[in-house]
Design a protein around this motif. Sequence first.
Motif, PDB file in Angstrom:
ATOM      1  N   GLN A 190       0.840  -1.201   0.000  1.00 30.68           N
ATOM      2  CA  GLN A 190       0.000   0.000   0.000  1.00 30.68           C
ATOM      3  C   GLN A 190       0.870   1.244   0.000  1.00 30.68           C
ATOM      4  OE1 GLN A 190      -1.967  -0.699   3.840  1.00 30.68           O
ATOM      5  NE2 GLN A 190      -0.814   1.054   4.621  1.00 30.68           N
ATOM      6  N   ASP A 244      -1.552  -4.596  -5.352  1.00 31.14           N
ATOM      7  CA  ASP A 244      -2.949  -4.592  -5.762  1.00 31.14           C
ATOM      8  C   ASP A 244      -3.118  -3.487  -6.794  1.00 31.14           C
ATOM      9  OD1 ASP A 244      -6.047  -4.575  -3.851  1.00 31.14           O
ATOM     10  OD2 ASP A 244      -5.672  -4.406  -6.003  1.00 31.14           O
ATOM     11  N   LYS A 247      -5.204  -0.026  -6.123  1.00 31.32           N
ATOM     12  CA  LYS A 247      -5.456   0.287  -4.731  1.00 31.32           C
ATOM     13  C   LYS A 247      -5.372   1.789  -4.470  1.00 31.32           C
ATOM     14  CE  LYS A 247      -4.315  -1.211  -0.192  1.00 31.32           C
ATOM     15  NZ  LYS A 247      -4.508  -2.330   0.592  1.00 31.32           N
ATOM     16  N   PRO A 305      -5.105   4.043   1.343  1.00 34.33           N
ATOM     17  CA  PRO A 305      -5.958   3.351   2.328  1.00 34.33           C
ATOM     18  C   PRO A 305      -6.457   4.266   3.439  1.00 34.33           C
ATOM     19  CG  PRO A 305      -3.665   2.714   2.588  1.00 34.33           C
ATOM     20  CD  PRO A 305      -3.721   3.567   1.369  1.00 34.33           C
ATOM     21  N   HIS A 349     -13.398  -1.667  -8.129  1.00 38.34           N
ATOM     22  CA  HIS A 349     -12.986  -1.194  -6.811  1.00 38.34           C
ATOM     23  C   HIS A 349     -14.198  -0.597  -6.139  1.00 38.34           C
ATOM     24  CE1 HIS A 349     -12.857   2.823  -8.703  1.00 38.34           C
ATOM     25  NE2 HIS A 349     -12.379   2.160  -9.710  1.00 38.34           N
TER      26      HIS A 349
END
Lengths: 572, 184
Positions: A378, A403, A406, A409, B37
Amino acid sequence: MNYFPDEVVEHVFDFITSHKDRNSVSLVCKSWYKIERYSRQRVFIGNCYSITPQRLIARFPGLKSLTLKGKPHFADFNLVPHDWGGFVDPWIKALAKSRIGLEELRLKRMVVSDDSLELLSKSFPNFKSLVLVSCDGFTTDGVAAIAANCRFLRELDLQENEVEDHRGHWLSCFPESCTSLVSLNFACLKGEINLASLERLVARSPNLKSLRLNRVVPLDTLQKLLMRAPQLVDLGIGSYVDDPSSEVFSKLKAVIQLCNSIRSLSGFLEVAPCCMSAIYPICENLTFLNLSYAPGLQGNDLTKLVQHCRKLQRLWILDCIGDKGLGVVASTCKELQELRVFPSDPFDAGNAAVTEEGLVLISAGCPKLNSLLYFCHQMTNAALITVAKNCTNFIRFRLCILDPVKADPVTNQPLDEGFGAIVRSNKSLKRLSLSGLLTDQVFLYIGMYAKKLEMLSIAFAGDSNKGMLYVLNGCKKLRKLEIRDCPFGDVALLEDMGKYETMRSLWMSSCEVTLGACKILAKKMSSLNVEIINESEQLEFSLDDRLLVDKMYLYRTLVGHRKDKPEYVLLL
Amino acid sequence: MENSVAYEKATELRLGLPGIDEPAVLSSVKNNKRPLHDEKSGENGKSAQNETAPPSKAQIVGWPPVQSYRKNNFQQAKKSESECGGIYVKVSMDGAPYLRKIDLKVYKGYPELLQVLENMFKFTIGEYSEREGYKGSDYEPTYEDKDGDWMLVGDVPWEMFITSCKRLRIMKGSEARGLSCSGV
């Protein structure tokens, strides 16, 4: 300068060594072009299909060293089918027929056959150096031919090639009279070798500076080799497993103390962590440490080792070092310029080994950092912004969040601002790889700020054609652009067709480019080869121009369509 | 232009087998621009693109962008760690007509190994103590290490033992007693 005789001009040119500069020099006037071409010894060809060997030979009769690159970069990730191209054979054949006194050949991502290697070994009496990086198509028989026939061989460097191992005695093929070796790297070979031959070879190579062993060379052989070659500067260890209380191990510890020229250490393809302490004495002097192929070392082992490496400039390591371990690197390795952190388990998201924290620590502790390859689970915008504040010298910045899309986060936002900060503050940035959730905005930033950018890799990013257009319009120095799985289509592709003549190549796969657009491009730009790679069951291409193209690779060339394309490649 | 994405998607043609309603699904693995997503985006056109289900990570060809040479190397290393052919060593017993072979990797420690040896050769090994070796039996388990020396089984940590043990020998009688008395 035109008032000087040619020899004087040529002598001046001797001081100009970089390819770029020599290329520029040759463009000044006819006279300089002529002088330059006769005196040129080293040539770099970034795309083997941009020119033919015949034209190379005709222009540079004094050629001694040739570097060739074949397949596009994404071939590394299995995106290019196996027999796409990049064959070195026609080059070697043509050079062999000519009067060129080839001494050095460096190949990357090319298909090399045993026959080619044999021809190479027999055609150039002064051949000194063979470097093969990420190549395939040959076996240890080809390597044996090089060993046997190149009487003045100085360098045999096999890096990360897929080599079929015939378990022949290629090492034993070095004749007793061969004493000229300076560099021998066979770490990528999988099979057994004759250990006694290796010892004898090292013993009779007083100039040996670089030795990288493969997995089958055991620790006690290593100890014997180091006894013979304490002058080594670069060492790649094969198997490093033993009982620390054994006599052999004590001998190894003793001999390592004598090897105070070692500056570069790699390998540990098989390793027992309890043996690592023997290495500590040479860690003091290391400038390059590559433990990225040593899965047997845990985070603790890595951290303990790194603590001794105060002079490290380049570190390649696995992510099991963890954020804490990177913190130790940050506080120990103040000279660090290049860091590569590879994933130890590319498919396991469970063990979040390194995150944005590790990167921030490194950026804060290593002021000289200029090159980064970082695989992590991440990343946050805040971290990237901090990194951008701490580090303004990046030449290469490659971030891979495992990922593919992504978001940050913490904020759930795309990473546009983070990457934007990176390009804004690193004005010398030449290479950039993006990942994570990204919109067109990041490309706006790249187009605006990344003025020196030469290579850009994009995956699963962007919203529309605008993204690609920002890049094509803004990055004046762009040479290589590779894109996969982005919503970029015909409008972006065709907006500025002349741009591709200023670039080496463009790769687009799983985007929204149609066959029709590719045809238009190919028709308009005769200086480009536009290749469509179609691997689906249908062998015949429907003539429907509205078909979306799966993989397109285009590159500038002086010599038109290549003759060696496989069936599934359509050249427009 | 971007607003017509949804329309284009409905009329787009892809290379795929005929007679299938959802060519997008068929080619989803190759043509997945963006795995779904959770983030709800305000931008139009974005959600319209994500019709297909996201492939699991393992299915995305060429992702993560790790050199295939490197990937292959790791898979091999992992395999050899877990499926390693085992550490087979010969076991001889003084007086026995033939030797046996065992795989040291199979056992978790000395107690298990000694039990197996006892069963294999039908004898009893005495009690081990660091000071006196094996007491209470005529037999002593010994091994030859990498340096060629004969050592008493049990002195070093198990992990170290299995990497340095080349062969086992169960010594009998006075010879055995000699080893234990010297208490190395």
